[in-house]
Design a protein around this motif. Sequence first.
Motif, mmCIF file in Angstrom:
data_model
loop_
_atom_site.group_PDB
_atom_site.id
_atom_site.type_symbol
_atom_site.label_atom_id
_atom_site.label_comp_id
_atom_site.label_asym_id
_atom_site.label_seq_id
_atom_site.Cartn_x
_atom_site.Cartn_y
_atom_site.Cartn_z
ATOM 1 N N GLU A 6 -17.896 -29.618 -8.774
ATOM 2 C CA GLU A 6 -17.578 -28.366 -8.800
ATOM 3 C C GLU A 6 -19.109 -27.920 -8.888
ATOM 4 O OE1 GLU A 6 -14.922 -27.982 -12.002
ATOM 5 O OE2 GLU A 6 -13.377 -27.825 -10.648
ATOM 6 N N SER A 7 -20.167 -29.167 -10.177
ATOM 7 C CA SER A 7 -21.707 -28.940 -9.659
ATOM 8 C C SER A 7 -22.204 -28.464 -7.671
ATOM 9 C CB SER A 7 -22.326 -29.637 -10.201
ATOM 10 O OG SER A 7 -22.158 -31.022 -9.748
ATOM 11 N N ASP A 8 -21.653 -28.905 -7.084
ATOM 12 C CA ASP A 8 -21.911 -29.089 -5.820
ATOM 13 C C ASP A 8 -21.195 -28.121 -4.910
ATOM 14 O OD1 ASP A 8 -23.561 -29.235 -3.670
ATOM 15 O OD2 ASP A 8 -22.260 -31.163 -2.167
ATOM 16 N N GLY A 9 -20.219 -26.925 -5.882
ATOM 17 C CA GLY A 9 -19.556 -26.226 -5.337
ATOM 18 C C GLY A 9 -18.755 -26.590 -4.508
ATOM 19 N N LEU A 10 -17.400 -28.145 -4.692
ATOM 20 C CA LEU A 10 -16.952 -28.329 -4.301
ATOM 21 C C LEU A 10 -15.426 -28.425 -5.014
ATOM 22 C CD1 LEU A 10 -15.001 -29.297 -1.482
ATOM 23 C CD2 LEU A 10 -15.746 -31.785 -2.374
ATOM 24 N N TYR A 11 -14.836 -27.642 -5.304
ATOM 25 C CA TYR A 11 -13.528 -26.851 -6.270
ATOM 26 C C TYR A 11 -12.330 -28.473 -6.838
ATOM 27 C CZ TYR A 11 -17.069 -23.361 -7.628
ATOM 28 O OH TYR A 11 -17.970 -23.040 -7.866
ATOM 29 N N GLU A 12 -12.011 -28.564 -7.127
ATOM 30 C CA GLU A 12 -10.642 -29.506 -7.636
ATOM 31 C C GLU A 12 -9.247 -28.686 -6.366
ATOM 32 O OE1 GLU A 12 -7.391 -31.602 -10.905
ATOM 33 O OE2 GLU A 12 -9.000 -30.124 -10.967
ATOM 34 N N PRO A 13 -8.842 -29.394 -6.041
ATOM 35 C CA PRO A 13 -8.886 -30.933 -5.753
ATOM 36 C C PRO A 13 -8.803 -31.400 -4.302
ATOM 37 C CG PRO A 13 -6.592 -29.805 -4.502
ATOM 38 C CD PRO A 13 -7.742 -28.785 -5.450
ATOM 39 N N GLY A 14 -10.361 -30.946 -4.381
ATOM 40 C CA GLY A 14 -11.163 -31.163 -2.549
ATOM 41 C C GLY A 14 -11.097 -30.206 -1.688
ATOM 42 N N LEU A 15 -10.055 -29.744 -1.153
ATOM 43 C CA LEU A 15 -9.265 -28.810 -0.313
ATOM 44 C C LEU A 15 -8.648 -27.675 -0.617
ATOM 45 C CD1 LEU A 15 -6.407 -29.676 0.428
ATOM 46 C CD2 LEU A 15 -6.821 -31.425 1.326
ATOM 47 N N LYS A 16 -8.600 -26.844 0.602
ATOM 48 C CA LYS A 16 -7.813 -25.905 0.843
ATOM 49 C C LYS A 16 -7.421 -25.233 2.021
ATOM 50 C CE LYS A 16 -11.030 -22.646 1.738
ATOM 51 N NZ LYS A 16 -12.450 -21.737 0.696
ATOM 52 N N ILE A 17 -6.113 -25.000 2.114
ATOM 53 C CA ILE A 17 -5.855 -24.134 3.544
ATOM 54 C C ILE A 17 -5.488 -23.341 3.326
ATOM 55 C CG2 ILE A 17 -2.627 -23.941 4.226
ATOM 56 C CD1 ILE A 17 -3.658 -26.736 1.449
ATOM 57 N N ILE A 18 -5.796 -22.935 4.620
ATOM 58 C CA ILE A 18 -5.967 -21.169 5.516
ATOM 59 C C ILE A 18 -4.783 -21.110 5.962
ATOM 60 C CG2 ILE A 18 -7.427 -19.584 6.290
ATOM 61 C CD1 ILE A 18 -9.794 -20.821 5.107
ATOM 62 N N THR A 19 -4.116 -20.180 6.250
ATOM 63 C CA THR A 19 -3.044 -19.817 6.233
ATOM 64 C C THR A 19 -3.355 -18.035 6.820
ATOM 65 O OG1 THR A 19 -0.757 -21.303 5.799
ATOM 66 C CG2 THR A 19 -0.372 -19.901 7.270
ATOM 67 N N GLY A 20 -3.848 -17.968 8.406
ATOM 68 C CA GLY A 20 -4.466 -16.960 9.060
ATOM 69 C C GLY A 20 -2.780 -16.594 10.101
ATOM 70 N N GLN A 21 -1.729 -16.789 10.332
ATOM 71 C CA GLN A 21 -0.977 -17.004 11.056
ATOM 72 C C GLN A 21 -0.071 -17.317 11.506
ATOM 73 O OE1 GLN A 21 -0.824 -16.272 15.862
ATOM 74 N NE2 GLN A 21 -0.977 -14.443 14.850
ATOM 75 N N THR A 22 1.340 -17.662 10.529
ATOM 76 C CA THR A 22 2.526 -18.583 11.145
ATOM 77 C C THR A 22 3.143 -18.324 12.115
ATOM 78 O OG1 THR A 22 4.654 -16.772 9.846
ATOM 79 C CG2 THR A 22 2.899 -18.287 8.043
ATOM 80 N N ASN A 23 3.627 -19.607 12.560
ATOM 81 C CA ASN A 23 4.701 -19.559 13.782
ATOM 82 C C ASN A 23 3.392 -19.581 15.141
ATOM 83 O OD1 ASN A 23 7.046 -20.017 12.191
ATOM 84 N ND2 ASN A 23 6.936 -17.929 11.998
ATOM 85 N N ASN A 24 2.339 -19.879 14.929
ATOM 86 C CA ASN A 24 1.168 -19.736 16.045
ATOM 87 C C ASN A 24 1.345 -20.791 16.782
ATOM 88 O OD1 ASN A 24 0.732 -21.644 14.280
ATOM 89 N ND2 ASN A 24 -1.533 -21.200 14.617
#
Length: 752
Positions: free
Chosen positions: A50-68
């Motif tokens: 977190e001190s380097d701007g990388l937050y728990e849990p270390g990853l995130k999911i971006i869903t811009g469009q489902t069923n693609n």
Amino acid sequence: MHIMESNLFRRTTLSTLVALGCATLGGQAMAGEVLDLDYTTGDGYVFYDESDGLYEPGLKIITGQTNNDDANGTTPREALNCILSNRETSFCDGPPRSSKRVKNHLTGMGAFDTVYTTASTGGTTEYFNYGKLTNDTGARLTGFKVIVGTGTGSDFVAADDTTLAGLLSLDGQQGDNQDPRANVPCGLFGSGCAHTDEVGYFELQDGTDDGNDQFTFQLDGTDTLVAVRGSIEDDYLAVVGDGILSSNQVPDGLFLDDGDPDTEDDLLYWYTGTEWRDGNNDPVDQATVDAEMAKSNTYVSEIEDMANVNINYSFDVADINGFTVRFVPMFSPIVTAAASEYQFGVAAGLDSSAISFLAADPEYATVINDVLALPTAAEQQQALERIGTSYLRNFGTQGFLIGRDQFDQVLSHLSRSRMGTTGTASGQMNASATSVEDISAIRLASSDSSPQALAGLMAGTGSDGSMAITDRFSLFFGGSISQGEMDSTTNGAGADYDGYSLTGGADYRFFENTRLGAAIGYGENDASVVDNRGDLTVDGTTAMLYGSYGQATGPFVDAAAGYSWLDYENDRHIAFGSYDRMAESDTDGTQKSFTLGGGYNFELGRVIAGPSARFEYHNLDIDGYEETGAGVLSMSVEDMEFKSRTMWFGGQVAMPMDLDNGGSLRPHASLHLVKELENSASSVQTNFTGGTLPFSTPLDGRDDEYFHAGLGLDANFTSFGQPMTVSLNYDGTLDNDDYDEHRGSVSISMAF
């Protein structure tokens, strides 16, 4: 800096439908959206800081469009849906070098599972993964696998299982819109990094563009991508070899800080362990390196990226109820043969001889081939056990046993003195005054030091002068013979041992009921390691100061402190295949020891008994050493430290008895439950001396609860006009998973 721990479980039922790459599913199927990382488990973790701007849990999911399904773009930056690092500035279409990669660390021999939660969307949704694998296993990786399925650990089911057959598919071919890749860091090896004109630091200056070095993803069934050596160019092979280094194997580099926190610092030179080299893999003279080191904007640090590989892959999600992405490390055959943490370390040390920049002795290849030529896995594992220092844990156990033996002889002397066998604080007795009633009478009479009271005391004990007032000065001498067995553990070989010790001391009664004294002891333990693996001899001299307060009954306190000088001699037998060698070594150690105990004794008719407790501390430091005589299998061992803090809870009982000849006997017994407070496992750095890299040899933790029992008989009499006690004792360590000890001792105490 933080990691996401890999031992949390929050779900018991997982089912999934996951496809890596372009998946074509027949018929109507429900589909899914990836919601979040539920938990991780196994040999690994997802890094975040977190001190380097990388937050728990270390990853995130971006869903811009489902069923693609199959519409996630022709390059990673066109992906509508992605899994990437959890930074505020991370996006699927973010620019190169925007720190999008999820940092997965592999930490051991086993698999690392990442478990995701999902939601149904009525179609198939495709996700691109920006990933990075860091090798923290301790051994080179010759490749790795990415597998999708359900469950974790031994309950993991790959998507190709018959229960899921036909529901998942994987396309691992290069060049399609997913383009699965496993690249070594381009800033070190390759060119055209991140679509720039940058050339990697180690790119050989041969006038050609070798491209980016990478491992090739190959499809295994429909659920597994296997990263194997692919288009690895000559520059990588010349510097590293054909594997991915572990983080404990990477070389140091001399870096130039460019002052820009958003860019990587420049690597000037790197160190092989014996010399500095440049990006062409050519030696650099030390004067040039020293001149750069003298500058304020340069520094030496590990070249961390040499343990990393960047990975790109995609999967499709359908019929959702959670799923698992499993990462599996792949090792060379010698490392794969290992079955324990200790064997893994030995194998990793041997395998490090394949790292190019080390230029290790070529005989290691012969050693490895001899091990792998053994016909069974059990024989190969036994060979790994013999090749390394499999019994370093015994160095600590044998040192502790010597120190405790000498302490016990001092404490036994204090107990005899307090019980009146060589004297109490109130008066020295011969056999005609050793009953419990006489002890009480003497104590009461001697509390008055007037001549009248003294005369009365003498009259009460016989006109022949058989009662003598205790002298303040006493001596004791003792010796013991011990025998026992140190048990083998998962990562350490046991041994049978025998030993002896001699202890002598003197003390003076300064105040009523109070003794202070000093003692010196010498002991030796000889151990024969199981399976004919060698012999370990330890001898030591201990100087001790001690003190005691108390009488035969009532409260008492004993204390002792000691300092030991230990000498170790080790002959390690290495026998497997065509090898039969003896590695010899010797080293020194010092031990600081302290004990404080007390209790309360009651008069119960003719019996004296009561509870007692004791704290004991030992801190043993052993100097590092280097073996000789075994060629490339001789080893160097770093300094070792062993600590023990124990609490003893129990009691003791004694029954003084008069004899017709004017002497007395005192049978006695004790039993204590011992709680070990320093029982955690540790490790020590070890290395073969033929040019390989160091590895950690594990030292398993100690049993945290066992019993110590004692039986003895004290005989009191007068010799040459002086009170004397001869004692015979047995002490045993019982129900201990680390060792069994049986010790017999004899001691003589005299007062003057």
